[in-house]
Write a protein that holds these residues in place. Structure first.
Motif, PDB file in Angstrom:
ATOM      1  N   LYS A 282       0.811  -1.223   0.000  1.00 31.38           N
ATOM      2  CA  LYS A 282       0.000   0.000   0.000  1.00 31.38           C
ATOM      3  C   LYS A 282       0.845   1.274   0.000  1.00 31.38           C
ATOM      4  O   LYS A 282       0.638   2.168  -0.823  1.00 31.38           O
ATOM      5  N   ARG A 283       1.800   1.390   0.916  1.00 31.17           N
ATOM      6  CA  ARG A 283       2.587   2.624   1.009  1.00 31.17           C
ATOM      7  C   ARG A 283       3.472   2.820  -0.225  1.00 31.17           C
ATOM      8  O   ARG A 283       3.629   3.942  -0.709  1.00 31.17           O
ATOM      9  N   LYS A 284       4.029   1.745  -0.715  1.00 29.09           N
ATOM     10  CA  LYS A 284       4.877   1.853  -1.913  1.00 29.09           C
ATOM     11  C   LYS A 284       4.055   2.346  -3.097  1.00 29.09           C
ATOM     12  O   LYS A 284       4.499   3.182  -3.885  1.00 29.09           O
ATOM     13  N   LYS A 285       2.847   1.846  -3.223  1.00 29.79           N
ATOM     14  CA  LYS A 285       1.972   2.290  -4.311  1.00 29.79           C
ATOM     15  C   LYS A 285       1.646   3.766  -4.164  1.00 29.79           C
ATOM     16  O   LYS A 285       1.628   4.512  -5.154  1.00 29.79           O
ATOM     17  N   GLU A 286       1.392   4.209  -2.934  1.00 36.23           N
ATOM     18  CA  GLU A 286       1.094   5.625  -2.705  1.00 36.23           C
ATOM     19  C   GLU A 286       2.262   6.508  -3.144  1.00 36.23           C
ATOM     20  O   GLU A 286       2.070   7.588  -3.716  1.00 36.23           O
ATOM     21  N   ILE A 287       3.468   6.038  -2.882  1.00 30.90           N
ATOM     22  CA  ILE A 287       4.653   6.816  -3.258  1.00 30.90           C
ATOM     23  C   ILE A 287       4.860   6.816  -4.770  1.00 30.90           C
ATOM     24  O   ILE A 287       5.090   7.861  -5.388  1.00 30.90           O
ATOM     25  N   LEU A 288       4.762   5.642  -5.388  1.00 30.19           N
ATOM     26  CA  LEU A 288       4.999   5.543  -6.825  1.00 30.19           C
ATOM     27  C   LEU A 288       3.934   6.269  -7.638  1.00 30.19           C
ATOM     28  O   LEU A 288       4.181   6.660  -8.789  1.00 30.19           O
ATOM     29  N   GLN A 289       2.771   6.488  -7.053  1.00 34.98           N
ATOM     30  CA  GLN A 289       1.745   7.249  -7.756  1.00 34.98           C
ATOM     31  C   GLN A 289       2.182   8.690  -7.995  1.00 34.98           C
ATOM     32  O   GLN A 289       1.660   9.370  -8.892  1.00 34.98           O
ATOM     33  N   LEU A 290       3.151   9.145  -7.238  1.00 34.08           N
ATOM     34  CA  LEU A 290       3.652  10.510  -7.365  1.00 34.08           C
ATOM     35  C   LEU A 290       4.747  10.642  -8.430  1.00 34.08           C
ATOM     36  O   LEU A 290       5.163  11.754  -8.760  1.00 34.08           O
ATOM     37  N   TRP A 297      12.955   8.318  -8.266  1.00 32.78           N
ATOM     38  CA  TRP A 297      12.808   8.823  -6.901  1.00 32.78           C
ATOM     39  C   TRP A 297      13.110  10.309  -6.757  1.00 32.78           C
ATOM     40  O   TRP A 297      12.560  10.982  -5.898  1.00 32.78           O
ATOM     41  N   ARG A 298      13.955  10.860  -7.601  1.00 28.94           N
ATOM     42  CA  ARG A 298      14.291  12.281  -7.499  1.00 28.94           C
ATOM     43  C   ARG A 298      13.123  13.183  -7.910  1.00 28.94           C
ATOM     44  O   ARG A 298      13.171  14.397  -7.698  1.00 28.94           O
ATOM     45  N   ASP A 299      12.093  12.603  -8.512  1.00 30.15           N
ATOM     46  CA  ASP A 299      10.912  13.382  -8.874  1.00 30.15           C
ATOM     47  C   ASP A 299       9.913  13.462  -7.721  1.00 30.15           C
ATOM     48  O   ASP A 299       8.863  14.091  -7.858  1.00 30.15           O
ATOM     49  N   LEU A 300      10.228  12.826  -6.613  1.00 28.97           N
ATOM     50  CA  LEU A 300       9.366  12.872  -5.430  1.00 28.97           C
ATOM     51  C   LEU A 300       9.693  14.101  -4.577  1.00 28.97           C
ATOM     52  O   LEU A 300      10.815  14.630  -4.644  1.00 28.97           O
ATOM     53  N   PRO A 301       8.761  14.552  -3.741  1.00 28.39           N
ATOM     54  CA  PRO A 301       9.086  15.596  -2.769  1.00 28.39           C
ATOM     55  C   PRO A 301      10.232  15.126  -1.871  1.00 28.39           C
ATOM     56  O   PRO A 301      10.348  13.933  -1.559  1.00 28.39           O
ATOM     57  N   LYS A 303      10.902  15.239   1.236  1.00 19.98           N
ATOM     58  CA  LYS A 303      10.533  14.507   2.449  1.00 19.98           C
ATOM     59  C   LYS A 303      10.244  13.039   2.142  1.00 19.98           C
ATOM     60  O   LYS A 303      10.680  12.137   2.874  1.00 19.98           O
ATOM     61  N   ILE A 304       9.552  12.798   1.018  1.00 17.49           N
ATOM     62  CA  ILE A 304       9.229  11.419   0.642  1.00 17.49           C
ATOM     63  C   ILE A 304      10.469  10.719   0.084  1.00 17.49           C
ATOM     64  O   ILE A 304      10.645   9.507   0.255  1.00 17.49           O
ATOM     65  N   GLN A 305      11.336  11.460  -0.573  1.00 16.54           N
ATOM     66  CA  GLN A 305      12.606  10.881  -1.032  1.00 16.54           C
ATOM     67  C   GLN A 305      13.353  10.261   0.145  1.00 16.54           C
ATOM     68  O   GLN A 305      13.838   9.129   0.069  1.00 16.54           O
ATOM     69  N   LYS A 306      13.446  11.008   1.219  1.00 21.73           N
ATOM     70  CA  LYS A 306      14.180  10.528   2.391  1.00 21.73           C
ATOM     71  C   LYS A 306      13.482   9.327   3.025  1.00 21.73           C
ATOM     72  O   LYS A 306      14.135   8.377   3.469  1.00 21.73           O
ATOM     73  N   GLU A 307      12.141   9.363   3.052  1.00 21.72           N
ATOM     74  CA  GLU A 307      11.396   8.233   3.595  1.00 21.72           C
ATOM     75  C   GLU A 307      11.634   6.978   2.765  1.00 21.72           C
ATOM     76  O   GLU A 307      11.871   5.889   3.311  1.00 21.72           O
ATOM     77  N   TYR A 308      11.565   7.135   1.463  1.00 19.29           N
ATOM     78  CA  TYR A 308      11.649   5.960   0.580  1.00 19.29           C
ATOM     79  C   TYR A 308      13.084   5.435   0.462  1.00 19.29           C
ATOM     80  O   TYR A 308      13.327   4.234   0.530  1.00 19.29           O
ATOM     81  N   MET A 309      14.035   6.342   0.302  1.00 17.49           N
ATOM     82  CA  MET A 309      15.420   5.940   0.057  1.00 17.49           C
ATOM     83  C   MET A 309      16.143   5.574   1.351  1.00 17.49           C
ATOM     84  O   MET A 309      17.127   4.822   1.318  1.00 17.49           O
ATOM     85  N   GLN A 310      15.705   6.135   2.455  1.00 20.32           N
ATOM     86  CA  GLN A 310      16.338   5.898   3.753  1.00 20.32           C
ATOM     87  C   GLN A 310      17.845   6.216   3.674  1.00 20.32           C
ATOM     88  O   GLN A 310      18.220   7.283   3.216  1.00 20.32           O
ATOM     89  N   GLY A 311      18.705   5.317   4.071  1.00 23.47           N
ATOM     90  CA  GLY A 311      20.141   5.606   4.073  1.00 23.47           C
ATOM     91  C   GLY A 311      20.715   5.879   2.702  1.00 23.47           C
ATOM     92  O   GLY A 311      21.699   6.607   2.555  1.00 23.47           O
ATOM     93  N   SER A 312      20.115   5.290   1.669  1.00 20.46           N
ATOM     94  CA  SER A 312      20.617   5.478   0.308  1.00 20.46           C
ATOM     95  C   SER A 312      20.479   6.919  -0.163  1.00 20.46           C
ATOM     96  O   SER A 312      21.161   7.334  -1.096  1.00 20.46           O
ATOM     97  N   PHE A 313      19.611   7.679   0.491  1.00 17.04           N
ATOM     98  CA  PHE A 313      19.398   9.071   0.091  1.00 17.04           C
ATOM     99  C   PHE A 313      20.693   9.871   0.194  1.00 17.04           C
ATOM    100  O   PHE A 313      20.949  10.775  -0.605  1.00 17.04           O
ATOM    101  N   TYR A 314      21.538   9.524   1.147  1.00 21.54           N
ATOM    102  CA  TYR A 314      22.750  10.297   1.412  1.00 21.54           C
ATOM    103  C   TYR A 314      23.982   9.735   0.694  1.00 21.54           C
ATOM    104  O   TYR A 314      25.078  10.276   0.842  1.00 21.54           O
ATOM    105  N   LEU A 315      23.809   8.674  -0.057  1.00 15.77           N
ATOM    106  CA  LEU A 315      24.924   8.074  -0.779  1.00 15.77           C
ATOM    107  C   LEU A 315      25.061   8.678  -2.165  1.00 15.77           C
ATOM    108  O   LEU A 315      24.128   9.287  -2.698  1.00 15.77           O
TER     109      LEU A 315
END
Length: 432
Positions: A282-290, A297-301, A303-315
């Motif tokens: 459910k949550r993944k679908k909500e994110i991918l709808q954006l 993933w860079r097309d997401l807001p 805040k959601i980028q950080k939620e979805y990517m978690q540690g990978s966001f900073y790599l």
């Protein structure tokens, strides 16, 4: 030939992302220009001609005409690590006759047997097979062996030193059968594996058993009638006592997109059949709808980028396969064994879901009547691991042309493939 190319066209042909092209631009590797009217980023043909992977677009070579390349006689092959049959089916379409296929996975074997009951499919560990009864009876041995590291130890690796690896079993089959040509295919990563030592070792092994190995080539599937940015490394060995003029498949100029794969058009006469497919949580679908078509993933807001990517966001790195929605007007990214797995999402352009099994098969250019056995995850695995059928067919056509020219070079060179086929048509079909 047009003078300017859009960034999306260049990205598709080079099998890189638009972000990569922008990075090249900033570093001066490939300078873009701005369209005088809309200010879009464009590339001039003179700049593109200098690129190794783009120059063929401007060449005047004749592309492969599938209808004219026919075997002058029955050419036989053995295929190892056959999987769900992508390579075998493509070789069959090119006119080759496979006398044995080996695969250890039971579901892949069920797929092979259900689609081609007449094929000689051996479901067994390759280490238990004896190929000596085929010595001198096959023209080609092919195999997509798993990539395994060798202990190179700074010396030329010989046949005996490769024992214990699955590549050794491929080489053993070649040694026991002595085909005119052997063909190994693998992921492009094999080129850099262990600093290049693994590939160098494999070449040494084939040379040790009597084969001259041509410089390995990376084939981009999008240049061979496949709507997918998949790349495969091809290793071709010619028996040293034979003078066979093999040429790798010629890149095709036409690029096919996801639209060509899933809708009625240039590749298929009808829309893709409906079939089962995985679903997103459910949550993944909500994110991918954006995420828009062609986005990730860079097309997401943020805040959601950080939620979805978690540690990978900073790599570092683009990580362009994550939260990826494919657009209709681009080739698909390389398919994996699971379209819903994080880091390798392949989301449908319009619907927020992974590609279905039949959509997966279309992107790999399997025909719609090729059925896959096992659970849905097993089917995805078989398709994701396969060689695209159209790419395999073009590899097969190159093999057929080489053998035609070897067995009857005078007639082949004088009259060409079409006339030869007409001359031999009666005898050829009678021999089948």
């Amino acid at each position: 030939m047009k003078e300017f190319f859009k960034i999306s066209e260049v990205a598709n042909i080079l099998s890189v992302s638009k972000a990569t092209l922008r990075r090249w631009d900033s570093k001066g590797k490939l300078i873009s220009r701005r369209h005088p009217i809309n200010n879009y980023r464009i590339y001039h043909r003179n700049d593109l001609k200098k690129l190794e992977n783009f120059g063929f677009i401007f060449e005047s070579h004749k592309e492969t005409n599938v209808a004219l390349v026919k075997p002058l006689k029955i050419y036989t092959s053995i295929e190892l690590f056959a999987g769900a049959g992508g390579l075998a089916l493509g070789l069959e379409k090119s006119g080759l006759h496979c006398v044995l296929l080996n695969e250890i996975d039971k579901w892949a074997c069920k797929t092979l047997k259900s689609n081609r009951p007449h094929w000689n499919v051996i479901e067994k560990d390759i280490k238990e097979l004896d190929f000596t009864s085929f010595k001198g009876k096959v023209d080609i041995v092919t195999g997509g062996f798993p990539c395994q590291a060798f202990s190179y130890a700074g010396k030329q690796l010989g046949f005996e030193d490769a024992r214990g690896t699955l590549f050794f079993e491929f080489a053993r089959c070649v040694k026991e059968t002595k085909p005119a040509i052997c063909v190994g295919e693998n992921v492009r990563g094999l080129v850099q594996h262990d600093g290049g030592k693994t590939l160098k070792g494999m070449i040494s092994v084939l040379e040790d058993i009597g084969y001259k190995v041509l410089p390995p080539q990376i084939l981009k599937a999008i240049h061979h009638r496949v709507p997918q940015k998949r790349e495969r490394l091809l290793i071709v060995g010619i028996r040293k006592d034979l003078d066979i003029p093999f040429e790798f498949p010629t890149p095709q100029k036409e690029i096919y997109t996801l639209k060509d794969a899933l809708k009625k058009g240039r590749l298929y006469p009808c829309p893709v059949p409906s079939s089962r497919g995985q679903i997103y949580p459910k949550r993944k679908k909500e994110i991918l709808q954006l995420v828009p078509p062609g986005g990730y993933w860079r097309d997401l807001p943020v805040k959601i980028q950080k939620e979805y990517m978690q540690g990978s966001f900073y790599l570092g790195g683009g990580k362009t396969g994550m939260a990826r929605r494919i657009s209709w007007d681009e080739p698909c990214l390389t398919l994996t064994c699971s379209p819903a797995q994080k880091q390798t999402e392949r989301c449908h352009p319009d619907e927020t879901r992974p590609f279905t099994v039949r959509e997966y098969a279309r992107i790999q250019t399997f025909p719609d009547d090729w059925q896959f056995e096992g659970s849905i995850s097993q089917q995805y695995k078989q398709i994701g691991n396969a060689v695209p059928v159209h790419l395999a067919e073009e590899i097969g056509l190159s093999l057929v042309k080489a053998l035609n020219n070897f067995y009857n070079p005078k007639i082949f060179n004088l009259f060409g493939e079409e006339i030869i086929q007409k001359i031999n048509n009666k005898n050829y079909h009678a021999s089948l």
